[in-house]
Enzyme design. Structure first.
Site, PDB file in Angstrom:
ATOM      1  N   GLU A 138       6.079  12.234   1.889  1.00  0.00           N
ATOM      2  CA  GLU A 138       6.117  10.918   1.224  1.00  0.00           C
ATOM      3  C   GLU A 138       4.736  10.286   1.383  1.00  0.00           C
ATOM      4  OE1 GLU A 138       9.086   8.359   2.939  1.00  0.00           O
ATOM      5  OE2 GLU A 138       8.318   6.580   1.903  1.00  0.00           O
TER       6      GLU A 138
ATOM      7  N   ARG B  16      -4.298  -1.483 -11.706  1.00  0.00           N
ATOM      8  CA  ARG B  16      -3.269  -2.246 -11.015  1.00  0.00           C
ATOM      9  C   ARG B  16      -3.745  -2.668  -9.624  1.00  0.00           C
ATOM     10  NH1 ARG B  16       1.869   0.520  -8.014  1.00  0.00           N
ATOM     11  NH2 ARG B  16       2.908  -1.437  -7.547  1.00  0.00           N
TER      12      ARG B  16
ATOM     13  N   TYR C 265      -4.559  -0.919  -4.230  1.00  0.00           N
ATOM     14  CA  TYR C 265      -4.250   0.479  -4.562  1.00  0.00           C
ATOM     15  C   TYR C 265      -5.478   1.315  -4.909  1.00  0.00           C
ATOM     16  CZ  TYR C 265       0.514  -1.303  -4.659  1.00  0.00           C
ATOM     17  OH  TYR C 265       1.712  -1.884  -4.302  1.00  0.00           O
TER      18      TYR C 265
ATOM     19  N   ALA D 156       7.920   1.453  -5.835  1.00  0.00           N
ATOM     20  CA  ALA D 156       8.887   0.404  -5.469  1.00  0.00           C
ATOM     21  C   ALA D 156      10.270   0.974  -5.162  1.00  0.00           C
ATOM     22  CB  ALA D 156       8.974  -0.621  -6.591  1.00  0.00           C
TER      23      ALA D 156
ATOM     24  N   PRO E 274       7.276   4.298 -10.316  1.00  0.00           N
ATOM     25  CA  PRO E 274       6.918   3.272 -11.284  1.00  0.00           C
ATOM     26  C   PRO E 274       5.607   2.547 -10.980  1.00  0.00           C
ATOM     27  CG  PRO E 274       8.768   2.575  -9.935  1.00  0.00           C
ATOM     28  CD  PRO E 274       8.551   4.028  -9.649  1.00  0.00           C
ATOM     29  N   ASN E 275       4.914   2.234 -12.049  1.00  0.00           N
ATOM     30  CA  ASN E 275       3.647   1.481 -12.044  1.00  0.00           C
ATOM     31  C   ASN E 275       2.450   2.287 -11.557  1.00  0.00           C
ATOM     32  OD1 ASN E 275       4.762  -1.097 -12.952  1.00  0.00           O
ATOM     33  ND2 ASN E 275       5.769  -1.159 -10.967  1.00  0.00           N
TER      34      ASN E 275
ATOM     35  N   HIS F  72       2.160   6.942   0.464  1.00  0.00           N
ATOM     36  CA  HIS F  72       1.915   5.596  -0.053  1.00  0.00           C
ATOM     37  C   HIS F  72       0.429   5.306   0.042  1.00  0.00           C
ATOM     38  CE1 HIS F  72       6.128   4.791  -0.394  1.00  0.00           C
ATOM     39  NE2 HIS F  72       6.281   5.335   0.798  1.00  0.00           N
TER      40      HIS F  72
ATOM     41  N   ARG G 136       2.250  -4.861   4.985  1.00  0.00           N
ATOM     42  CA  ARG G 136       2.447  -5.718   3.815  1.00  0.00           C
ATOM     43  C   ARG G 136       3.748  -6.540   3.956  1.00  0.00           C
ATOM     44  NH1 ARG G 136       1.648  -2.417  -1.432  1.00  0.00           N
ATOM     45  NH2 ARG G 136       1.469  -4.548  -2.248  1.00  0.00           N
TER      46      ARG G 136
ATOM     47  N   ASN H 109       5.508   9.853  -4.149  1.00  0.00           N
ATOM     48  CA  ASN H 109       5.295   8.429  -3.918  1.00  0.00           C
ATOM     49  C   ASN H 109       6.331   7.719  -4.785  1.00  0.00           C
ATOM     50  OD1 ASN H 109       4.577   5.768  -3.743  1.00  0.00           O
ATOM     51  ND2 ASN H 109       2.384   6.102  -4.079  1.00  0.00           N
TER      52      ASN H 109
HETATM   53  C1  DQA Z   1       3.355   2.001  -2.946  1.00  0.00           C
HETATM   54  C2  DQA Z   1       3.886   0.880  -2.072  1.00  0.00           C
HETATM   55  C3  DQA Z   1       5.132   0.246  -2.694  1.00  0.00           C
HETATM   56  O1  DQA Z   1       5.611  -0.810  -1.876  1.00  0.00           O
HETATM   57  C4  DQA Z   1       4.788  -0.319  -4.046  1.00  0.00           C
HETATM   58  O2  DQA Z   1       5.945  -0.848  -4.670  1.00  0.00           O
HETATM   59  C5  DQA Z   1       4.109   0.660  -4.930  1.00  0.00           C
HETATM   60  C6  DQA Z   1       3.108   1.554  -4.369  1.00  0.00           C
HETATM   61  C7  DQA Z   1       2.023   2.566  -2.402  1.00  0.00           C
HETATM   62  O3  DQA Z   1       1.650   3.648  -2.842  1.00  0.00           O
HETATM   63  O4  DQA Z   1       1.368   1.909  -1.594  1.00  0.00           O
HETATM   64  O5  DQA Z   1       4.304   0.668  -6.141  1.00  0.00           O
HETATM   65  O6  DQA Z   1       4.291   3.072  -2.926  1.00  0.00           O
END
Ligand code: DQA
Length: 165
Positions: free
Chosen positions: A104, A24, A29, A83, A16-17, A106, A113, A80
């Site tokens: 995985e 964003r 990011y 959240a 998501p997002n 990120h 963080r 990825n």
């Molecule tokens: C994320 C890190 C997560 O904590 C966050 O909710 C994201 C992006 C990252 O790519 O750094 O949406 O996965």
């Protein structure tokens, strides 16, 4: 089916997002759009003998469904979970059904963080993690999969002898 002879099949799943990348929180990011990350992954895949399929969803169940449909059809996975990394036992359980290497990724260094981002429910069942390297993390993950799947013409023969688990 996953491939014995032709190009290996790699699925990239964005949670998501991540469809909002570039817009964003760019200081966290980065400014690269998801479409640009995806097209570079597809192109890099063709160079490394991998067919790359990309998928993004803002919905937990849609990600679970995608992972179910990938069973038996892919040779490697990059995910990825965004959240959902920190909350989703459902996605973890779906990943646990896959018997392929999983990387995985990120974009941000989740360990630098907020405390709620320090735990990944996926960590214990993935092959490896790449965190904090921005969009490059995805390309490094794809290179790692090429190495693990031994597809890349770019990899030195001695590298191909190393085994991963
Ligand atoms: C994320 C890190 C997560 O904590 C966050 O909710 C994201 C992006 C990252 O790519 O750094 O949406 O996965």
């Amino acid at each position: 089916m996953n491939s014995e002879t032709g190009p290996k099949q790699v699925l990239v799943v964005h949670g998501p997002n991540l469809n909002m990348l570039g817009l964003r929180e760019p200081d966290t990011y980065g400014r690269t759009r998801l479409a640009d990350i995806d097209s570079k992954l597809v192109l890099s895949g063709t160079r490394w003998g991998l067919t790359v399929q990309v998928f993004q969803s803002n919905h937990e169940g849609a990600i679970v469904d995608k992972l179910h449909s990938a069973m038996g059809t892919i040779d490697g996975l990059i995910i990825n979970p965004a959240a959902y990394t920190h909350t989703s036992i459902a996605i973890r359980d779906a990943l646990a059904m896959l018997s392929v290497p999983i990387i995985e990724v990120h974009l941000s260094n989740i360990h630098k963080r907020e405390a709620f981002r320090h735990t990944s429910l996926m960590a214990a069942i993935v092959t490896g993690q790449i965190v904090g390297l921005g969009a490059d993390g995805y390309y490094l993950a794809l290179h790692a999969l090429a190495d693990i799947l031994e597809t890349s013409a770019l990899l030195a023969p001695e590298d191909k002898d190393q085994k991963h688990s």
